[in-house]
Design an enzyme around this catalytic site. Sequence first.
Site, short mmCIF file in Angstrom:
data_model
loop_
_atom_site.label_atom_id
_atom_site.label_comp_id
_atom_site.label_asym_id
_atom_site.label_seq_id
_atom_site.Cartn_x
_atom_site.Cartn_y
_atom_site.Cartn_z
N LYS A 287 11.23 2.78 0.31
CA LYS A 287 11.31 4.18 -0.10
C LYS A 287 11.53 4.28 -1.60
O LYS A 287 12.42 3.62 -2.13
CB LYS A 287 12.48 4.85 0.62
CG LYS A 287 12.24 5.08 2.09
CD LYS A 287 11.46 6.36 2.29
CE LYS A 287 11.62 6.83 3.72
NZ LYS A 287 11.03 8.13 3.94
N ASP B 122 2.95 10.50 3.27
CA ASP B 122 3.87 11.39 3.97
C ASP B 122 3.05 12.45 4.70
O ASP B 122 2.78 13.52 4.17
CB ASP B 122 4.81 12.04 2.95
CG ASP B 122 6.04 12.60 3.62
OD1 ASP B 122 6.24 12.33 4.82
OD2 ASP B 122 6.81 13.30 2.94
N TYR C 165 -4.56 3.18 8.34
CA TYR C 165 -3.87 2.00 7.81
C TYR C 165 -3.44 0.97 8.85
O TYR C 165 -2.83 -0.02 8.52
CB TYR C 165 -2.64 2.41 6.99
CG TYR C 165 -1.76 3.41 7.72
CD1 TYR C 165 -1.10 3.08 8.89
CD2 TYR C 165 -1.63 4.70 7.23
CE1 TYR C 165 -0.32 3.99 9.56
CE2 TYR C 165 -0.85 5.63 7.90
CZ TYR C 165 -0.20 5.26 9.06
OH TYR C 165 0.56 6.17 9.73
N LYS D 107 2.72 4.58 1.08
CA LYS D 107 3.20 5.14 2.34
C LYS D 107 2.96 6.64 2.27
O LYS D 107 3.58 7.35 1.47
CB LYS D 107 4.69 4.84 2.53
CG LYS D 107 5.23 5.33 3.86
CD LYS D 107 6.63 4.80 4.09
CE LYS D 107 7.17 5.19 5.46
NZ LYS D 107 7.16 6.61 5.72
N CYS E 196 0.31 50.63 -9.50
CA CYS E 196 1.29 49.84 -10.26
C CYS E 196 0.52 48.93 -11.23
O CYS E 196 -0.41 48.23 -10.83
CB CYS E 196 2.10 49.00 -9.28
SG CYS E 196 3.05 47.70 -10.08
N GLU F 113 0.84 -1.20 0.00
CA GLU F 113 0.00 0.00 0.00
C GLU F 113 0.87 1.24 0.00
O GLU F 113 2.05 1.18 0.31
CB GLU F 113 -0.97 -0.02 1.20
CG GLU F 113 -0.29 -0.12 2.54
CD GLU F 113 -1.28 -0.34 3.70
OE1 GLU F 113 -2.30 -1.02 3.50
OE2 GLU F 113 -1.01 0.19 4.78
N CYS G 148 6.45 49.14 -12.39
CA CYS G 148 6.11 50.57 -12.39
C CYS G 148 7.29 51.47 -12.08
O CYS G 148 7.19 52.69 -12.21
CB CYS G 148 4.98 50.85 -11.39
SG CYS G 148 5.50 50.69 -9.67
N CYS H 94 10.32 48.67 -8.46
CA CYS H 94 9.38 47.68 -8.96
C CYS H 94 9.59 47.47 -10.46
O CYS H 94 9.62 48.45 -11.22
CB CYS H 94 7.95 48.16 -8.69
SG CYS H 94 6.71 47.18 -9.52
N CYS I 17 6.01 46.36 -3.57
CA CYS I 17 5.79 47.60 -4.29
C CYS I 17 4.54 48.20 -3.67
O CYS I 17 3.50 47.55 -3.62
CB CYS I 17 5.57 47.32 -5.77
SG CYS I 17 4.81 48.71 -6.62
S1 IVH Z 1 1.82 0.82 9.09
C1 IVH Z 1 3.70 -0.16 13.50
N1 IVH Z 1 1.13 1.85 6.83
O1 IVH Z 1 5.15 5.75 8.17
C2 IVH Z 1 3.60 0.89 12.48
N2 IVH Z 1 2.46 3.17 8.26
O2 IVH Z 1 8.00 5.62 8.56
C3 IVH Z 1 2.51 0.58 11.54
N3 IVH Z 1 2.96 5.43 7.39
O3 IVH Z 1 5.05 5.33 11.65
C4 IVH Z 1 2.54 1.53 10.47
N4 IVH Z 1 1.82 5.21 5.53
O4 IVH Z 1 3.32 6.91 10.51
C5 IVH Z 1 1.80 2.05 7.95
N5 IVH Z 1 0.37 2.64 4.79
C6 IVH Z 1 1.04 2.83 5.92
C7 IVH Z 1 1.72 4.04 6.20
C8 IVH Z 1 2.43 4.18 7.37
C9 IVH Z 1 2.57 6.02 6.27
C10 IVH Z 1 3.81 6.09 8.40
C11 IVH Z 1 3.53 5.70 9.82
C12 IVH Z 1 4.81 5.08 10.30
C13 IVH Z 1 5.81 5.73 9.42
C14 IVH Z 1 7.09 4.95 9.34
#
Ligand code: IVH
Length: 742
Positions: free
Chosen positions: A313, A119, A225, A117, A430, A115, A410, A407, A425
């Site tokens: 990553k 941010d 998640y 990840k 302007c 799935e 103008c 500016c 400005c």
């Molecule tokens: S599972 C026990 N699933 O990424 C931790 N984490 O870098 C279970 N995160 O601490 C986390 N997307 O805050 C999980 N699909 C996802 C995620 C996810 C983002 C974050 C989460 C975690 C951090 C680790």
Amino acid sequence: MTLSSDVRQRAETLRREIARHDRLYYVEARPEIGDADYDALYRELEALERQHPEIATPDSPTRRVGGEPLTAFDSVRHDPPMMSLDKVHTRGELMDFDAFLGRQLPGEQWSYVVEPKIDGVAVSLRYERGALTRAATRGNGEVGDDITANVRTIRAVPLHIVSEVSVIEIRGEVYLPKAAFAEMTRRQEEAGESPFMNPRNAAAGSLKLLDPREVAKRPLSVLIYAAGALEGVSFGTHLDFVAQLRQWGFPVAPRLWHCPDMARVMAALDELERLRHEFPFEMDGAVVKVNERACYEHLGSTARSPRWARAFKFAPERAGSVVQAITVQVGRTGVLTPVAELQPVALAGSVVARATLHNADEIARKDLRIGDHVWVVKAGDVIPAVETVIHEKRDGSETVFRMPANCPACGQPVTRRDDEVAHRCLNPVCPARLVARLEHFAARQALDVEGLGGKVAEALVAGGLIEDPLDLFGLSVAKLAQLDLGEGEAHRMLGAKQAAKMVEALARARDLPLSRWLYALGIPGIGATVAAQVAGAHTDLVSLRDSELLRDILRLETLAGEAASLNPRGRSRLTSPAGDGVRDQTVFDARCDELERLGDSLVARGQAKRASGRTRPPKYICEIKAEAARELTGFFDSDWGRRVMARLATLGINPRGAPPVAAEGPLQGLTFVITGTMSLPRDEIAALIRGAGGKVVDSVSKQTSFLVAGESPGESKTSRAAALRVPLLTEADLRAKLGDSA
Ligand code: IVH
């Protein structure tokens, strides 16, 4: 059936409907009704709850933003702790993970889920018997901050789920959608502020705000998640858990891949990486999890992370380019924004040739010079930005950029206030500012002049037809029809049809309410929300110019500052000269008293709340913030403001705000609070009072003259009135005072 059970049922239906539409809109992205219909449901519920305070419930959608600003967050212990994930950077390391699982789970069958990840900012949400009872940040994993009030404002978070399970604690990520981040950056730049680096910082910054009303203005969302503490429910697999989350109405990842083996995991990673720009959130990789939850206990965890999952990553997306020039753009508020003109490069699905550099400080911080080789990224996956300068590639030919002293549009001198990062400005005429101001003036949220976009605005300014947005009202259809939109030799006229449409839209604009006009004027710091607040407290533009309220808000701020600096308990003994203690105390007391008088009078006008806790000096939170009051009074005192007001007077335009309080009448000088059910809706009773010169406010204070109590009055209001000896009036009493014979 009694009236009250009818009302109760209607409110319940409305709550359910609103929650369902929230879910359709914020979670499933397939709304069934438009904004206007949604607003109508919401307003009906609000009105019902206002008239019958006893039927309000804590998980009502009207109660998302509630309570007072906090002074600090409480701590929350996480049990189980909120862990992090072990990272892998290569596919080889994922194969190692698979081999590791093989050794740990001999003879067992397991599969994977891949799935996105996200941010964002990790949060835990706790539901008890279906009700959201607590939301917390991750903190150090063991102890986080209680951010319940802030998380309640996030519309994608259900306040209530259909489940009687005793405890469901789930974990996910709060994020700011990429589009919202782009919009926020644009506004911050326009206001001359330093924008957030990326959506994650913006989300984290938002959740740290102590005032939930401010948080509610940030369009945050959430994605769930993982499971935390579960009592009275369990799941065989991660996919079962996700299916249940979806059914409960939580937002979950828009795509998940169930993979029986590592070969399929690799294919899923390829697909996810291809899709990475399609999601509304910023994604920094993938999470590969064992699907079978039965294996989790056996696998256990390290000190930091569970052994059943890995974060994969993605390589950061960046491209090398060269800064060929730095140009300067001038916005509506006069803010000068430096822009890097780049050698075009392909990046994250588009060709990037320009990147905003925000302001001069940013350029200095990065030590960026014209001619530099740079790494370009997309902030929040959408906004091209110079990430870093590749200093090794310098050959000495690079030149340092200086913000122009004049500016570029103008030629007027540019200034920079001590407390701002932006150069501005200040020339109100302007041409660059004028084009941007015209566009803003005509925008949908402002005066909604259809057809007046960038091209038309430029042509109007270039053709010398407009020196101020208000000049629009002097343009005839004939004149507008001749407007040349062509470039260079190629002439292209606006035409009579478009011109007539614009003139009609402008005629309609004359009658738009004060909130829209205030926003349209483009006074720095007065966005749509602030404009609506200010307009709600003033009857029209002229009375806003002469506003006592704004002056009181500013005076309150000054008094609070003085009282704080005189506070004998908050000051270092060393700085106060010996022997002055008594005098200091007297001055301090005087300031506190004045502050309290003014603050309480603002409370009585429904314009401020007193912060909980009887502190000295007392603390008040005004509806209209002091910064907004300052900008507005500054505007009316400026040449620009005076010109605008004179022009509007000549044009016969004085936009209306809140319905006026009659200057004279039997209730003049009296302040009322209304509670309970009466023969008319509360708003209409309030209008009767206002029409007779009285004021209506929301909460009972020392300044309240009467509490008008109908059937089933609110407990808190009647008891507060009793404590403060505020007399009660029945509807008949009120009508007698109004001089009604009925
Ligand atoms: S599972 C026990 N699933 O990424 C931790 N984490 O870098 C279970 N995160 O601490 C986390 N997307 O805050 C999980 N699909 C996802 C995620 C996810 C983002 C974050 C989460 C975690 C951090 C680790």
